[in-house]
Design a protein around this motif. Structure first.
Motif, PDB file in Angstrom:
ATOM      1  N   LEU A  26      18.003  -2.284  19.969  1.00 60.76           N
ATOM      2  CA  LEU A  26      18.100  -1.981  21.399  1.00 60.76           C
ATOM      3  C   LEU A  26      16.722  -2.064  22.046  1.00 60.76           C
ATOM      4  O   LEU A  26      16.536  -2.667  23.109  1.00 60.76           O
ATOM      5  CB  LEU A  26      18.682  -0.569  21.533  1.00 60.76           C
ATOM      6  N   GLU A  27      15.728  -1.467  21.404  1.00 58.27           N
ATOM      7  CA  GLU A  27      14.393  -1.373  22.005  1.00 58.27           C
ATOM      8  C   GLU A  27      13.718  -2.740  22.051  1.00 58.27           C
ATOM      9  O   GLU A  27      12.935  -3.009  22.959  1.00 58.27           O
ATOM     10  CB  GLU A  27      13.527  -0.379  21.226  1.00 58.27           C
ATOM     11  N   LEU A  28      13.997  -3.588  21.083  1.00 61.12           N
ATOM     12  CA  LEU A  28      13.393  -4.919  21.075  1.00 61.12           C
ATOM     13  C   LEU A  28      13.732  -5.633  22.381  1.00 61.12           C
ATOM     14  O   LEU A  28      12.872  -6.268  23.012  1.00 61.12           O
ATOM     15  CB  LEU A  28      13.922  -5.721  19.883  1.00 61.12           C
ATOM     16  N   ALA A  29      14.963  -5.492  22.813  1.00 63.09           N
ATOM     17  CA  ALA A  29      15.369  -6.107  24.073  1.00 63.09           C
ATOM     18  C   ALA A  29      14.774  -5.349  25.256  1.00 63.09           C
ATOM     19  O   ALA A  29      14.301  -5.948  26.223  1.00 63.09           O
ATOM     20  CB  ALA A  29      16.892  -6.131  24.163  1.00 63.09           C
ATOM     21  N   ARG A  30      14.770  -4.025  25.168  1.00 65.47           N
ATOM     22  CA  ARG A  30      14.351  -3.229  26.322  1.00 65.47           C
ATOM     23  C   ARG A  30      12.872  -3.398  26.649  1.00 65.47           C
ATOM     24  O   ARG A  30      12.461  -3.266  27.798  1.00 65.47           O
ATOM     25  CB  ARG A  30      14.683  -1.747  26.107  1.00 65.47           C
ATOM     26  N   VAL A  31      12.039  -3.613  25.627  1.00 64.77           N
ATOM     27  CA  VAL A  31      10.611  -3.794  25.918  1.00 64.77           C
ATOM     28  C   VAL A  31      10.321  -5.225  26.366  1.00 64.77           C
ATOM     29  O   VAL A  31       9.182  -5.566  26.644  1.00 64.77           O
ATOM     30  CB  VAL A  31       9.693  -3.449  24.724  1.00 64.77           C
ATOM     31  N   GLY A  32      11.349  -6.068  26.397  1.00 64.57           N
ATOM     32  CA  GLY A  32      11.136  -7.422  26.878  1.00 64.57           C
ATOM     33  C   GLY A  32      10.481  -8.320  25.856  1.00 64.57           C
ATOM     34  O   GLY A  32       9.917  -9.350  26.190  1.00 64.57           O
ATOM     35  N   ALA A  33      10.541  -7.925  24.580  1.00 67.90           N
ATOM     36  CA  ALA A  33       9.992  -8.803  23.543  1.00 67.90           C
ATOM     37  C   ALA A  33      10.965  -9.960  23.336  1.00 67.90           C
ATOM     38  O   ALA A  33      12.187  -9.774  23.373  1.00 67.90           O
ATOM     39  CB  ALA A  33       9.799  -8.028  22.240  1.00 67.90           C
ATOM     40  N   ASP A  34      10.440 -11.144  23.134  1.00 68.51           N
ATOM     41  CA  ASP A  34      11.292 -12.301  22.893  1.00 68.51           C
ATOM     42  C   ASP A  34      11.754 -12.212  21.448  1.00 68.51           C
ATOM     43  O   ASP A  34      11.176 -12.817  20.562  1.00 68.51           O
ATOM     44  CB  ASP A  34      10.517 -13.596  23.129  1.00 68.51           C
TER      45      ASP A  34
END
Lengths: 514, 514
Positions: free
Chosen positions: B447-455
């Motif tokens: 979830l957090e990988l997407a939320r921090v905007g990491a590709d």
């Protein structure tokens, strides 16, 4: 131009760091995402930071260069500190990348906020908080160089999340580590003079002096002068076995060490320090140097200790060769497995070029004798005394040397500290054979309770040293983490299971009931 | 006159500290031996220091008074720091006894030597290194009092081995902790005026305000004024369920929290602080207080926050009663177990007076709704975000309240941190039911990988968040540590196993495959 995370990883790879033992969190997600863009960096997931730092220690001891760790904020670092303490004492090069909150987020004191620097400082290494994208490449290159200085050390680079995700960063070129200084010719001559004097003298070897070259030079000196040789009690990496001059380790117990050093008038330390007891005991001295003996330092760890030994040997022992141990192994024992005979199974069956991650503690007292003539192997000892090192160090050693058999000799009490290392062994299909020495006790503490003079016969005291209530089924635990496991209660079973584990690829665990 | 160890333990007991979660080493052997001479001190062995400190946190949250820990030097303390961080954020009273080398041994820099104070300071609590037998009793009594001040804190007493073993010490009488200060009548009147004004207002409750009395007073205020009420995101101990006014927790995700706080003009904080996001996210504010809203502090943690709420309620809501949640539980679901329906099994079957140690993380998003009308229970949340809290806190809670059912709702990724807590549950026959939410992933990081905007679509990145290679068999692991375990893949199996575990004495683990 790229973001901080990519600049950091690219710089690591360009500096020779190609493995990262990771337990990431939200603030490290850009680092994680960037792994896909730097093909030469291998991420190895660990389920606990103490596994990651211990693996980096094991990797560095075998590879001779650092691995990175990836740790999540202060609490993640705190979980890795105990094995960083061991790495510090081993002088292993390690590069920690510690994610932190974004610079502007720190002031809000969010739940995971903490001061990271007091923890990194505790490792007595190199510490820097990178200040921005323009600096992250340089800081990374300097961290790797600092880790590889002489002696090796723990380098910690703190990476705020916004510096990780912001663009505007660039990778930097590798920085050459400061090489060890050349030996001091005058010191060598003075120590040669001491040795020529013929008074009872002992060479105590540590650090890089415990490899084949250092041990060979020391043995030549011993052969020429009659000096004794000893290796420090817990060497970071000791090469031994057939073909290597046999050098005893200084005993853990003050009584043993006292006997080994009795009568010496000169103690020459090489890559280590004058020996002290591990703990204080009421009414007993902490300093193990015999009264009146003079301590000489041939070379400290900032110096090329092997060159110093070789130059000393060339002065004292020209034409005299080292005396390698012959290839003599114990007979395979039979019958019930005990704390005494299990070591002979290992000694009899140890394969060529094995790496032994040795956290056998009390159970391993007889191991050195049993393996003295086994094929040449490296022993990685518990350098800092912080238990829970054995399985993680085995992980790192196996990643560093995929072509060598790694054997973890692991006491039960300390195994529970970082048991999830087994999962990383399974995940990476590492060729690690764990022999779990299961005596259902903190046996060393039973010994120590008496040695410190505590009136320790009481049931509550003894209960706190007892691991038999309930007994741990390490085979079940290992299977639960994905590592095939068996139980050995006889020498024959241990021998058969050990041979099978060595022959089959991937990790295995043998619960050896001693 | 006695030795330091006996004086220390006697003073602990006389100060009300009767449990010690211990992982001792050589320097603590006199403490261990002294346990037999002080019958009212119970020693609980933990196989890892993070279990000991987490257990002390759980004990303190339920007992309302501190347990002691016994830790071995700096490395032992370091292993316990992450759960001390959680205890610090929970304001739990904890008394650490940290053994150190004998005073005269420190200078030798033996392998386990390290600076302990930077680590104890990191817990932002009370720290003292006892200076001798004449002081150890007083220092111990003051440590216990410091731990119990308002707010509660982590108190760390460093005990050198020679002070532990030397005679000449004496126990000391208990020291009264500084009580919370009385509420400020003028502040209460000012805040009453704000609430009478009728502008959109929210009361945010934390610390002792999240017990029945505080929640009831807050609900009376809400009923009288139309104010909203919320509980801080990760309360140390939240009482809820049938008979307790239902108060939502502030959401973990900024998006949720933003919706909950939208439109408010006044935020009144009680026993907590103005809310901030857990992490920073690119381009998003860290401060969760809506623009323009005014923050008022009714009472900080140094104050009697329940009294402040009750006085405010008496001003604003005389004769108005709190509105307890009705006893309404979900229907028992059927069929395949999922991340959505497991909570209904818990909600339907939760016993009276249960204690929930909640480290279910992403898997527990729907839990509050499912248990809102279940019998009254206490929830112990992950206060500091340092994972690996859930099982140890359950141990401590069960020791503190042997007459209450303790249920550990435990995510898989964080379970691996302190998994040996299961062994202590078995050893002490604690009535803990662990429901292991097994989704084979660090789901929160996906979830957090997407939320921090990491590709973050890359295979290496996703692999680092994946726990399915290999899958962990938590039932096997639990059995290995001596805890009976089962696997549930359907709602019916979870229901049956959960009821069985609650009915049978001692610990159980259910590997719930969601």
């Amino acid at each position: 131009m790229t973001n901080g995370a990519r600049a950091l990883i690219t710089t690591l790879v360009d500096s020779g760091v190609q493995v990262c033992f990771a337990n990431p969190g939200t603030s490290e997600m850009h680092f994680v995402a960037a792994l896909d863009e730097v093909p030469d960096m291998r991420g190895v997931l660990c389920l606990f930071e103490g596994v990651a730092t211990g693996a980096a220690d094991g990797y560095g001891r075998i590879a001779g260069k650092p691995a990175a760790t990836l740790l999540h904020l202060g609490p993640g670092l705190s979980n890795g500190l105990a094995n960083l303490h061991n790495a510090r004492r081993a002088h292993t090069p390690v590069v920690n990348v510690i994610g932190d909150h974004a610079t502007y987020h720190k002031k809000y004191d969010a739940p995971l906020e903490s001061d990271i620097e007091p923890l990194t400082d505790w490792t007595h290494g190199w510490v820097r908080r990178t200040g921005g994208g323009a600096e992250v490449g340089r800081d990374t290159a300097e961290a790797v160089a600092a880790a590889q200085a002489s002696p090796g050390r723990v380098a910690s680079l703190i990476l705020p999340a916004d510096i990780s995700w912001d663009d505007g960063a660039e990778a930097a070129a590798a920085v050459e580590p400061v090489p060890p200084s050349a030996p001091d010719a005058q010191v060598i001559e003075e120590i040669a003079e001491v040795l020529r004097g013929g008074a009872p003298t002992c060479l105590l070897l540590g650090g890089p002096a415990t490899g084949l070259a250092g041990l060979s030079a020391a043995d030549r000196i011993a052969a020429a002068t009659g000096a004794r040789t000893l290796v420090e009690t817990f060497p970071a990496r000791l090469t031994r076995g057939a073909g290597v001059p046999p050098v005893e380790r200084l005993g853990y117990l003050a009584e043993q060490a006292g006997a080994q050093l009795a009568g010496i008038e000169h103690l020459i330390v090489v890559g280590t320090r004058a020996p002290v007891t591990f703990f204080a005991y009421p009414g007993k001295p902490s300093d193990l140097v015999p009264d009146g003996a003079v301590v000489h330092t041939l070379a400290g760890l900032e110096t090329d200790v092997v060159a110093a030994l070789e130059q000393l040997a060339d002065l004292l022992a020209p034409g005299i060769a080292a005396r390698p141990a012959p290839p003599v192994v114990p007979e395979l024992p039979t019958g019930e497995l005990t704390a005494q005979n299990w070591v002979d199974v290992i000694g009899a069956l140890l394969p060529e070029r094995a790496i032994l991650s040795d956290e056998s503690n009390t159970s391993g007292v007889l191991l050195p004798a049993a393996t003295a003539g086994s094929p040449c192997h490296d022993v990685l000892a518990l350098t800092g005394g912080a238990i829970g090192q054995g399985l993680p160090v085995a992980v790192g050693a196996a990643v560093a040397a995929p072509d060598r058999p790694v054997i973890a000799l692991q006491a039960d009490g300390s195994a529970a500290y970082t048991i999830s290392a087994l999962w990383t062994m399974a995940r990476e299909n590492l060729d690690v054979t764990t022999v779990l020495l299961n005596n259902n006790a903190y046996a060393i503490l039973r010994l120590e309770l008496a040695r410190v003079g505590a009136d320790g016969g009481g049931p509550k005291a003894n209960d706190l040293l007892d691991l038999s209530r309930p007994e741990m089924d390490f085979a079940a635990i290992a299977e639960g983490f994905g590592v095939p496991a068996t139980v050995a209660t006889t020498c024959e079973e241990l021998a058969e299971q050990f041979q099978h584990a060595l022959a089959a690829p991937g990790p295995h665990l043998i619960d050896a009931r001693i």
